[in-house]
Design a protein around this motif. Structure first.
Motif, short mmCIF file in Angstrom:
data_model
loop_
_atom_site.label_atom_id
_atom_site.label_comp_id
_atom_site.label_asym_id
_atom_site.label_seq_id
_atom_site.Cartn_x
_atom_site.Cartn_y
_atom_site.Cartn_z
N UNK A 41 0.83 -1.20 0.00
CA UNK A 41 0.00 0.00 0.00
C UNK A 41 0.87 1.26 0.00
N UNK A 42 1.98 1.22 0.76
CA UNK A 42 2.86 2.38 0.84
C UNK A 42 3.53 2.65 -0.50
N UNK A 43 4.01 1.59 -1.16
CA UNK A 43 4.67 1.74 -2.45
C UNK A 43 3.71 2.27 -3.50
N UNK A 44 2.48 1.76 -3.49
CA UNK A 44 1.48 2.20 -4.45
C UNK A 44 1.11 3.66 -4.21
N UNK A 45 0.95 4.04 -2.93
CA UNK A 45 0.61 5.44 -2.61
C UNK A 45 1.71 6.38 -3.08
#
Length: 205
Positions: free
Chosen positions: A193-197
């Motif tokens: 989720x962090x990488x996508x954000x």
């Protein structure tokens, strides 16, 4: 079922070899056996789209049995989820060439049921794979049903999609997707989720 890690993998392998070392392998029988190659993923996708079964595609070998059992297990979970109005996530694992992509295509094809509003979709981040599969299915559909490529394209495109395009379309709306069954090919490559954000922030700049 066996479990092992780096500490005991040698002991587990040794134990398995000791348990099955009485099985005699006939090398001549194997050498003289018939050559029955597994079809390419393109041939398999075309066959599935024509409503052939995985038994037809994999020629009733062990892989066909495993694929059918996998499809039946996932389909059972889907049916239970539909009845109970719940969500479920399934992971299909295996070594390269085990048939994971074929299993995903098979399940997506079986659940691509517009009459029951399932709208299954096969998603992949592998653009060459998506492009080749789409083109193969479009040509095959157009040829078999004597329809234009444009008409065939409208039928095939919703079935196999690029995961990035699917994501971009869905984050633009608060409505749930039409697809009730979503197959992610090579999900192990999905971002956190962090990488996508972080990526989406850069994309908006």
């Amino acid at each position: 079922m066996l479990f092992c890690n780096k500490s005991n993998i040698a002991a587990v392998i040794t134990a398995v070899l000791q348990q099955y070392n009485d099985i005699e392998l006939n090398s001549n029988e194997w050498i003289e056996s018939a050559y029955m190659p597994t079809p390419t993923i393109i041939e398999a996708a075309q066959a599935l789209y024509r409503n052939h079964s995985v038994e037809d595609i994999a020629r009733n070998d062990a892989k066909a049995v495993n694929l059918q059992q996998t499809a039946e297990a996932v389909n059972e979970i889907i049916e239970v989820s539909k009845q109970k109005h719940t969500k479920a996530i399934c992971f299909i694992t295996g070594v390269p060439g085990a048939g994971k992509t074929l299993a995903g295509l098979n399940i997506a094809n079986e659940r691509h049921n517009f009459a029951e509003e399932e709208h299954a979709v096969f998603l992949s981040g592998n653009k060459p794979l998506v492009d080749v599969l789409r083109e193969a299915l479009i040509r095959d559909e157009s040829s078999r049903k004597n329809i234009s490529k444009q008409e065939a394209t409208k039928k095939v495109l919703p079935f196999i999609q690029m995961i990035h395009h699917f994501r971009d379309a869905e984050i633009m709306t608060q409505d749930p997707p039409n697809e009730k069954v979503v197959i992610f090919d090579e999900a192990q490559r999905a971002w956190t989720q962090e990488k996508l954000a972080e990526f989406m922030k850069r994309k908006k700049v």
